[in-house]
Design a protein around this motif. Sequence first.
Motif, mmCIF file in Angstrom:
data_model
loop_
_atom_site.group_PDB
_atom_site.id
_atom_site.type_symbol
_atom_site.label_atom_id
_atom_site.label_comp_id
_atom_site.label_asym_id
_atom_site.label_seq_id
_atom_site.Cartn_x
_atom_site.Cartn_y
_atom_site.Cartn_z
ATOM 1 N N LEU A 1 0.830 -1.210 0.000
ATOM 2 C CA LEU A 1 0.000 0.000 0.000
ATOM 3 C C LEU A 1 0.864 1.261 0.000
ATOM 4 N N LEU A 2 1.932 1.238 0.811
ATOM 5 C CA LEU A 2 2.776 2.442 0.894
ATOM 6 C C LEU A 2 3.486 2.739 -0.427
ATOM 7 N N SER A 3 3.672 1.703 -1.239
ATOM 8 C CA SER A 3 4.383 1.929 -2.507
ATOM 9 C C SER A 3 3.579 2.846 -3.441
ATOM 10 N N TYR A 4 2.297 3.026 -3.151
ATOM 11 C CA TYR A 4 1.467 3.896 -3.989
ATOM 12 C C TYR A 4 1.269 5.287 -3.384
ATOM 13 N N ALA A 5 1.655 5.445 -2.110
ATOM 14 C CA ALA A 5 1.235 6.636 -1.362
ATOM 15 C C ALA A 5 1.658 7.948 -2.021
ATOM 16 N N ASP A 6 2.913 8.025 -2.468
ATOM 17 C CA ASP A 6 3.399 9.302 -3.011
ATOM 18 C C ASP A 6 2.674 9.694 -4.299
ATOM 19 N N ARG A 7 2.409 8.692 -5.132
ATOM 20 C CA ARG A 7 1.712 8.984 -6.392
ATOM 21 C C ARG A 7 0.251 9.356 -6.133
ATOM 22 N N LEU A 8 -0.291 8.770 -5.053
ATOM 23 C CA LEU A 8 -1.712 8.963 -4.756
ATOM 24 C C LEU A 8 -1.985 10.339 -4.140
ATOM 25 N N ARG A 9 -1.049 10.782 -3.299
ATOM 26 C CA ARG A 9 -1.277 11.963 -2.455
ATOM 27 C C ARG A 9 -1.841 13.187 -3.198
ATOM 28 N N PRO A 10 -1.277 13.569 -4.348
ATOM 29 C CA PRO A 10 -1.785 14.790 -4.993
ATOM 30 C C PRO A 10 -3.232 14.692 -5.484
ATOM 31 N N MET A 11 -3.733 13.473 -5.612
ATOM 32 C CA MET A 11 -5.102 13.314 -6.137
ATOM 33 C C MET A 11 -6.137 13.317 -5.024
ATOM 34 N N VAL A 12 -5.681 13.162 -3.788
ATOM 35 C CA VAL A 12 -6.621 12.900 -2.696
ATOM 36 C C VAL A 12 -7.067 14.209 -2.048
ATOM 37 N N THR A 13 -8.380 14.306 -1.851
ATOM 38 C CA THR A 13 -8.908 15.537 -1.273
ATOM 39 C C THR A 13 -10.302 15.291 -0.688
ATOM 40 N N ASP A 14 -10.905 16.380 -0.182
ATOM 41 C CA ASP A 14 -12.284 16.318 0.303
ATOM 42 C C ASP A 14 -13.195 16.494 -0.915
ATOM 43 N N THR A 15 -13.516 15.395 -1.558
ATOM 44 C CA THR A 15 -14.260 15.476 -2.826
ATOM 45 C C THR A 15 -15.702 15.937 -2.604
ATOM 46 N N GLY A 16 -16.256 15.676 -1.408
ATOM 47 C CA GLY A 16 -17.605 16.167 -1.103
ATOM 48 C C GLY A 16 -17.644 17.691 -1.148
ATOM 49 N N LEU A 17 -16.614 18.299 -0.599
ATOM 50 C CA LEU A 17 -16.521 19.763 -0.617
ATOM 51 C C LEU A 17 -16.403 20.278 -2.055
ATOM 52 N N LEU A 18 -15.522 19.639 -2.829
ATOM 53 C CA LEU A 18 -15.343 20.040 -4.239
ATOM 54 C C LEU A 18 -16.671 20.017 -4.992
ATOM 55 N N LEU A 19 -17.405 18.916 -4.798
ATOM 56 C CA LEU A 19 -18.639 18.726 -5.574
ATOM 57 C C LEU A 19 -19.728 19.696 -5.129
ATOM 58 N N ASN A 20 -19.827 19.920 -3.819
ATOM 59 C CA ASN A 20 -20.834 20.877 -3.333
ATOM 60 C C ASN A 20 -20.524 22.284 -3.833
ATOM 61 N N ASP A 21 -19.250 22.653 -3.812
ATOM 62 C CA ASP A 21 -18.862 23.972 -4.325
ATOM 63 C C ASP A 21 -19.203 24.091 -5.812
ATOM 64 N N ALA A 22 -18.923 23.022 -6.545
ATOM 65 C CA ALA A 22 -19.210 23.038 -7.987
ATOM 66 C C ALA A 22 -20.708 23.227 -8.220
ATOM 67 N N LEU A 23 -21.519 22.498 -7.455
ATOM 68 C CA LEU A 23 -22.979 22.618 -7.607
ATOM 69 C C LEU A 23 -23.443 24.025 -7.219
ATOM 70 N N ASP A 24 -22.817 24.597 -6.180
ATOM 71 C CA ASP A 24 -23.158 25.971 -5.782
ATOM 72 C C ASP A 24 -22.900 26.959 -6.925
ATOM 73 N N ARG A 25 -21.852 26.682 -7.691
ATOM 74 C CA ARG A 25 -21.510 27.584 -8.798
ATOM 75 C C ARG A 25 -22.378 27.315 -10.034
ATOM 76 N N GLY A 26 -23.267 26.320 -9.938
ATOM 77 C CA GLY A 26 -24.140 26.003 -11.076
ATOM 78 C C GLY A 26 -23.487 25.104 -12.110
ATOM 79 N N GLU A 27 -22.373 24.472 -11.742
ATOM 80 C CA GLU A 27 -21.734 23.557 -12.690
ATOM 81 C C GLU A 27 -22.485 22.226 -12.739
ATOM 82 N N ILE A 28 -22.261 21.489 -13.818
ATOM 83 C CA ILE A 28 -23.002 20.237 -14.011
ATOM 84 C C ILE A 28 -22.188 19.052 -13.500
#
Length: 428
Positions: A189-216
């Motif tokens: 699992l750790l062998s993937y950690a560095d490559r994974l890190r930049p992609m990982v985030t609070d995706t719920g927040l991203l999506l709610n913000d996008a919907l607030d802006r009227g994005e699809i």
Amino acid sequence: MPGIVIVGVQWGDEGKGKATDLLGGKTDWVVKFNGGNNAGHTVVIGDEKYALHLLPSGILSEGVTPVIGNGVVVDLEVLFAELEALHARGVDTSRLRISANAHIITQYHRTLDRVTERFLGKRQIGTTGRGIGPSYADKINRVGIRVQDLFDENILRQKVEGALETKNHLLVKVFNRRAITVEEVVDDLLSYADRLRPMVTDTGLLLNDALDRGEIVVFEGGQATMLDVDHGTYPFVTSSSATAGGAATGSGVGPNRLDRIVGIVKAYTTRVGSGPFPTELFGEQGEWLRSRGFEFGTTTGRPRRVGWYDAPVTRYATRINGLTDLVLTKLDILTGLEQIPVCVAYDVDGERYDEVPVNQSDFHHAKPILEYFPGWSEDISGARTFEELPQAAQDYVLALEKLSGSRISVIGVGAGRDAVIVRHPLVD
Ligand code: GDP
Ligand code: IMO
Ligand code: MG
């Protein structure tokens, strides 16, 4: 009108990938909210064919941000293999975002999936063997490993230790397999950690913000209604919420943000794996439909079981998901049939059932009550308006619409991206 959910109506492989891709040009975000690499979504763009398993189909559209939501189970080896394969074909995969709360499929989940199936013998589910069920079981059992755990080695080690304690007993004493060490899992699992890190985030927040802006935002379901862990043909189901409610819990947006719920339904039915399937065809008719529809699994290559359209199943899916629209796929496959049978109700031990029986044993015994509709022989793959379809094909679609309880907004007449008839646009 920015939140659009795509769900399978039947037992999977209805063409959800193509439907999601169809929306690609008009969409800002595509989030996968359930399942993992048990899915196999095929998208055909010109001469290029893509088979996506873990990644959302939106990754193929420029300008779309693909998201792996918290409801997904992630096999990291598959994730990076899929990303590399797409990258090699010139697809820009850099926008992918992954929820910190998504669960991980580890080596012991894959092993347990396979040995459990073997152990079940004749009673097996016919899973894809990808470790899906055991990973979700750990999640519900509160011993799962989450994506964010990869960034804290101490926590990761503790969690893997905790999970393996009982699993190694099972593997060694019940299944006669070798024990799995904490080290091998943690190192992997750790062998993937560095490559994974930049992609990982609070995706719920991203999506709610996008919907607030009227994005699809398109919420792309894996599997289907009849494979849903609550509403499907339990226990012959997958282990996640593949229905529209899962789009909210599996992505971190409220149900009131899901504006349109689109069910993808094939003009006939297929199923991979075990479990009840009332309209199933055997013998020559089944062979004909399977080879004509190229019904072989995208994920496992298994021949799919095939049968006629089941209207009570679509009505059930309409209710369970609150469908606002249907996309009817693979109408072109039925060309050449003199008559097209459609299941309108069931006969269960002499009693007529107009709806899917609540009792699973009854559904196992259900025999389809068929109505026959006139077929057509003209090639319909070039039709781009409803009126261009032969009258019999139009009548077949209208009959299904009447029987199914929601409007048929899009009709698929071929595998290609443009092989569709749009009656009502899915995005205004
Ligand atoms: P998914 O899992 O729901 O995304 O569906 P799959 O990709 O597993 O299976 C659907 C198959 O049907 C794919 O090979 C698609 O390319 C193909 N397909 C989708 N829509 C149509 C259609 O309208 N006509 C034909 N002939 N093929 C289609
Ligand atoms: P898409 O997204 C068809 C089936 C398996 C098995 C059951 C449980 O391409 O429609 P699992 O590995 O999930 O524990 O297997 O569910 N199954 C699918 N069938 N399409 C799929 O995905 C499927 N994903 C799982 O065959 O019967
Ligand atoms: Mg599929």
